[in-house]
Design a protein around this motif. Structure first.
Motif, PDB file in Angstrom:
ATOM      1  N   LEU A 324       0.826  -1.205   0.000  1.00 62.67           N
ATOM      2  CA  LEU A 324       0.000   0.000   0.000  1.00 62.67           C
ATOM      3  C   LEU A 324       0.864   1.259   0.000  1.00 62.67           C
ATOM      4  O   LEU A 324       0.622   2.199  -0.756  1.00 62.67           O
ATOM      5  N   LEU A 325       1.883   1.284   0.857  1.00 61.10           N
ATOM      6  CA  LEU A 325       2.726   2.475   0.966  1.00 61.10           C
ATOM      7  C   LEU A 325       3.546   2.704  -0.296  1.00 61.10           C
ATOM      8  O   LEU A 325       3.645   3.831  -0.793  1.00 61.10           O
ATOM      9  N   MET A 326       4.134   1.646  -0.827  1.00 59.02           N
ATOM     10  CA  MET A 326       4.908   1.786  -2.055  1.00 59.02           C
ATOM     11  C   MET A 326       4.011   2.189  -3.219  1.00 59.02           C
ATOM     12  O   MET A 326       4.384   3.010  -4.070  1.00 59.02           O
ATOM     13  N   GLY A 327       2.807   1.621  -3.256  1.00 62.26           N
ATOM     14  CA  GLY A 327       1.861   2.004  -4.300  1.00 62.26           C
ATOM     15  C   GLY A 327       1.448   3.454  -4.191  1.00 62.26           C
ATOM     16  O   GLY A 327       1.352   4.172  -5.200  1.00 62.26           O
ATOM     17  N   ARG A 328       1.232   3.923  -2.959  1.00 63.99           N
ATOM     18  CA  ARG A 328       0.855   5.324  -2.742  1.00 63.99           C
ATOM     19  C   ARG A 328       1.991   6.270  -3.144  1.00 63.99           C
ATOM     20  O   ARG A 328       1.739   7.362  -3.659  1.00 63.99           O
ATOM     21  N   ILE A 329       3.217   5.869  -2.883  1.00 63.12           N
ATOM     22  CA  ILE A 329       4.351   6.696  -3.294  1.00 63.12           C
ATOM     23  C   ILE A 329       4.362   6.853  -4.814  1.00 63.12           C
ATOM     24  O   ILE A 329       4.534   7.957  -5.344  1.00 63.12           O
ATOM     25  N   MET A 330       4.160   5.751  -5.525  1.00 68.39           N
ATOM     26  CA  MET A 330       4.174   5.797  -6.988  1.00 68.39           C
ATOM     27  C   MET A 330       3.004   6.614  -7.526  1.00 68.39           C
ATOM     28  O   MET A 330       3.161   7.382  -8.481  1.00 68.39           O
ATOM     29  N   ILE A 331       1.821   6.467  -6.910  1.00 65.47           N
ATOM     30  CA  ILE A 331       0.657   7.261  -7.328  1.00 65.47           C
ATOM     31  C   ILE A 331       0.921   8.746  -7.092  1.00 65.47           C
ATOM     32  O   ILE A 331       0.600   9.596  -7.934  1.00 65.47           O
ATOM     33  N   THR A 332       1.510   9.063  -5.939  1.00 64.79           N
ATOM     34  CA  THR A 332       1.837  10.461  -5.613  1.00 64.79           C
ATOM     35  C   THR A 332       2.811  11.037  -6.625  1.00 64.79           C
ATOM     36  O   THR A 332       2.618  12.150  -7.135  1.00 64.79           O
ATOM     37  N   ASN A 362      14.030   5.701   9.762  1.00 66.34           N
ATOM     38  CA  ASN A 362      13.508   6.858  10.498  1.00 66.34           C
ATOM     39  C   ASN A 362      12.327   7.504   9.796  1.00 66.34           C
ATOM     40  O   ASN A 362      11.453   8.076  10.439  1.00 66.34           O
ATOM     41  N   SER A 363      12.305   7.421   8.462  1.00 68.16           N
ATOM     42  CA  SER A 363      11.218   8.051   7.722  1.00 68.16           C
ATOM     43  C   SER A 363       9.890   7.358   7.960  1.00 68.16           C
ATOM     44  O   SER A 363       8.831   7.937   7.723  1.00 68.16           O
ATOM     45  N   PHE A 364       9.920   6.121   8.444  1.00 72.50           N
ATOM     46  CA  PHE A 364       8.674   5.431   8.762  1.00 72.50           C
ATOM     47  C   PHE A 364       8.430   5.373  10.267  1.00 72.50           C
ATOM     48  O   PHE A 364       7.308   5.536  10.735  1.00 72.50           O
ATOM     49  N   SER A 365       9.489   5.142  11.045  1.00 69.98           N
ATOM     50  CA  SER A 365       9.342   5.002  12.496  1.00 69.98           C
ATOM     51  C   SER A 365       9.143   6.339  13.193  1.00 69.98           C
ATOM     52  O   SER A 365       8.629   6.380  14.304  1.00 69.98           O
ATOM     53  N   TYR A 366       9.593   7.427  12.586  1.00 72.98           N
ATOM     54  CA  TYR A 366       9.499   8.751  13.209  1.00 72.98           C
ATOM     55  C   TYR A 366       8.795   9.718  12.261  1.00 72.98           C
ATOM     56  O   TYR A 366       9.389  10.679  11.790  1.00 72.98           O
ATOM     57  N   ARG A 367       7.497   9.469  12.024  1.00 74.36           N
ATOM     58  CA  ARG A 367       6.799  10.317  11.071  1.00 74.36           C
ATOM     59  C   ARG A 367       6.560  11.726  11.590  1.00 74.36           C
ATOM     60  O   ARG A 367       6.315  12.641  10.824  1.00 74.36           O
ATOM     61  N   TYR A 368       6.612  11.917  12.905  1.00 74.89           N
ATOM     62  CA  TYR A 368       6.507  13.273  13.431  1.00 74.89           C
ATOM     63  C   TYR A 368       7.817  14.019  13.236  1.00 74.89           C
ATOM     64  O   TYR A 368       7.933  15.202  13.562  1.00 74.89           O
ATOM     65  N   ILE A 369       8.831  13.334  12.690  1.00 71.68           N
ATOM     66  CA  ILE A 369      10.111  13.956  12.337  1.00 71.68           C
ATOM     67  C   ILE A 369      10.293  13.979  10.825  1.00 71.68           C
ATOM     68  O   ILE A 369      10.727  14.964  10.245  1.00 71.68           O
ATOM     69  N   CYS A 370       9.962  12.875  10.155  1.00 69.88           N
ATOM     70  CA  CYS A 370      10.104  12.776   8.693  1.00 69.88           C
ATOM     71  C   CYS A 370       8.721  12.584   8.079  1.00 69.88           C
ATOM     72  O   CYS A 370       7.975  11.693   8.487  1.00 69.88           O
ATOM     73  N   PHE A 371       8.360  13.401   7.091  1.00 74.55           N
ATOM     74  CA  PHE A 371       6.982  13.456   6.614  1.00 74.55           C
ATOM     75  C   PHE A 371       6.730  12.702   5.311  1.00 74.55           C
ATOM     76  O   PHE A 371       5.654  12.851   4.716  1.00 74.55           O
ATOM     77  N   LEU A 372       7.655  11.875   4.850  1.00 76.98           N
ATOM     78  CA  LEU A 372       7.485  11.193   3.568  1.00 76.98           C
ATOM     79  C   LEU A 372       6.179  10.393   3.526  1.00 76.98           C
ATOM     80  O   LEU A 372       5.307  10.643   2.693  1.00 76.98           O
ATOM     81  N   PHE A 373       6.022   9.429   4.415  1.00 76.40           N
ATOM     82  CA  PHE A 373       4.853   8.556   4.372  1.00 76.40           C
ATOM     83  C   PHE A 373       3.594   9.290   4.835  1.00 76.40           C
ATOM     84  O   PHE A 373       2.498   9.001   4.354  1.00 76.40           O
ATOM     85  N   THR A 374       3.751  10.220   5.759  1.00 78.85           N
ATOM     86  CA  THR A 374       2.604  11.026   6.185  1.00 78.85           C
ATOM     87  C   THR A 374       2.031  11.793   5.002  1.00 78.85           C
ATOM     88  O   THR A 374       0.814  11.878   4.829  1.00 78.85           O
ATOM     89  N   TYR A 375       2.908  12.345   4.157  1.00 78.46           N
ATOM     90  CA  TYR A 375       2.457  13.113   2.993  1.00 78.46           C
ATOM     91  C   TYR A 375       1.809  12.226   1.941  1.00 78.46           C
ATOM     92  O   TYR A 375       0.740  12.543   1.423  1.00 78.46           O
ATOM     93  N   ILE A 376       2.421  11.091   1.637  1.00 80.71           N
ATOM     94  CA  ILE A 376       1.929  10.298   0.512  1.00 80.71           C
ATOM     95  C   ILE A 376       0.602   9.615   0.817  1.00 80.71           C
ATOM     96  O   ILE A 376      -0.159   9.317  -0.102  1.00 80.71           O
ATOM     97  N   VAL A 377       0.294   9.370   2.102  1.00 81.07           N
ATOM     98  CA  VAL A 377      -1.020   8.773   2.402  1.00 81.07           C
ATOM     99  C   VAL A 377      -2.087   9.843   2.522  1.00 81.07           C
ATOM    100  O   VAL A 377      -3.264   9.512   2.654  1.00 81.07           O
TER     101      VAL A 377
END
Length: 377
Positions: A324-332, A362-377
């Motif tokens: 789901l996450l990888m797919g959302r990244i590609m869609i984004t 860190n980009s997944f475990s610390y989303r309040y620090i890194c916003f990659l996955f927070t943004y793409i979902v």
């Protein structure tokens, strides 16, 4: 009075509440083990979070209209419930933060994270100067020198501190105060990059920041990006996943992979261990494991680092969430590429964070620090 605010003012007030909540919660989280009476920080976070919920409900009435918005909201609720059910706090927090930032664009999210972490670093520096938390940490076998090396960490993992500074640096490029002073943006970003490399001593984040500066400079004034480049950008998550799995499964079989492992502080060896010990599952599973390092020539018992989302994400979070996450990244990326002239800045940042996720988690475990996955979902 708050009910009479127009939509823009309400959203602006909401964004500042998000900034206060993120910065205060992070400050509490990163200092509570050193400061026993820092619950006042958590109180601030709780109060701002309370008003955050009130304003969020008001914004929902004004902005949650389209089918896509409703779908995204339900999708994020699914993440929260899914994480709670399978006791995966990372997935649940991803859903909560995704819901909180549902009404913001990519650049607005960059601004929110940049300001919140500027506030965070400022307070960490003050606490460090007053010796409430460690300002400098000594680490073993630094990448520049042999033996003990002093690093600026505020008593934290230096990778986290590196991301703090990275987010502050990229925030400079969307700040209205610097929009007419491009030369100042670059000077400050280069200074921050040098701090990351020589004081924080995080090579990965430092290199990625300079990579951002180079790419941003090269394509900022370029009107068109070739179809091949767009195609490769959209497929980048697949390429990184395949490459990372190849490294993990072939460690010890090829000399160049062993050299690659040394340059990544032995991470490929860790990844190979996990892939030999665990099986792929549809659902999340705990990878936390303690091991004896005699086999690695070190007399110590430590915890394996769960680093590298592209390599270990499929094991830790399961096939469903990883896909789901990888797919959302590609869609984004696909949506951004369609109007690339106005989205170049965000595309470059996503690519940088993807490269960062190649070696770290860190980009997944610390989303309040890194916003990659927070943004793409």
């Amino acid at each position: 009075m708050i009910f009479k605010l127009d939509n823009l003012k309400l959203k602006d007030l909401y964004s500042w509440l998000v900034i206060i909540t993120l910065s205060s919660f992070s400050l509490y989280l990163f200092t509570h083990k050193y400061i026993s009476n820092n619950y006042y920080i958590l109180i601030i976070s709780g109060i701002s979070g309370f008003f955050l919920i009130i304003l969020y409900l008001l914004l929902m009435r004004q902005q949650l209209h389209y089918k896509e918005d409703i779908f995204n909201f339900v999708f994020l609720i699914f993440f929260v419930i899914y994480g709670i059910y399978f006791k995966d706090i990372d997935i649940s927090i991803l859903g909560v933060l995704g819901i909180s930032l549902l009404f913001f664009s990519g650049k607005e999210i960059v601004k929110i994270y940049g300001i919140s972490q500027l506030i965070l670093v400022t307070f960490l520096l003050i606490f460090g100067l007053f010796q409430l938390i460690p300002l400098i940490t000594s680490i073993q076998n630094g990448w520049i020198y042999d033996g003990n090396v002093s690093t600026l960490t505020f008593g934290l993992n230096k990778n986290l501190v590196g991301i703090f500074f990275f987010n502050i640096a990229i925030f400079l490029f969307i700040s209205k105060k610097f929009e007419k002073k491009e030369w100042l943006q670059y000077i400050l970003a280069v200074i921050i990059g040098l701090i990351i490399i020589f004081l924080v001593r995080d090579r990965t984040v430092g290199i990625i920041l300079f990579l951002f500066l180079i790419c941003y400079t090269l394509i900022k004034r370029k009107k068109n990006i070739s179809k091949l480049s767009r195609f490769l950008i959209v497929l980048l998550p697949i390429f990184l996943t395949i490459f990372s799995l190849f490294l993990s499964l072939n460690y010890g079989k090829k000399e160049w992979i062993n050299i690659f492992n040394e340059n990544l502080s032995g991470r490929v060896q860790y990844w190979n261990y996990f892939w030999n010990r665990f099986s792929v599952s549809l659902l999340p599973q705990s990878l936390t494991d303690y091991f004896n390092m005699y086999d690695m020539g070190v007399i110590s018992t430590v915890q394996y680092p769960i680093d590298g989302f592209c390599r270990l994400g499929i094991l830790k979070d399961g096939v469903i969430v990883f896909t789901l996450l990888m797919g959302r990244i590609m869609i984004t990326l696909l949506k951004l590429i369609r109007n690339v002239n106005t989205n170049k800045f965000i595309v470059i940042i996503i690519i940088d964070f993807l490269l960062f996720s190649l070696t770290k988690n860190n980009s997944f475990s610390y989303r309040y620090i890194c916003f990659l996955f927070t943004y793409i979902v």
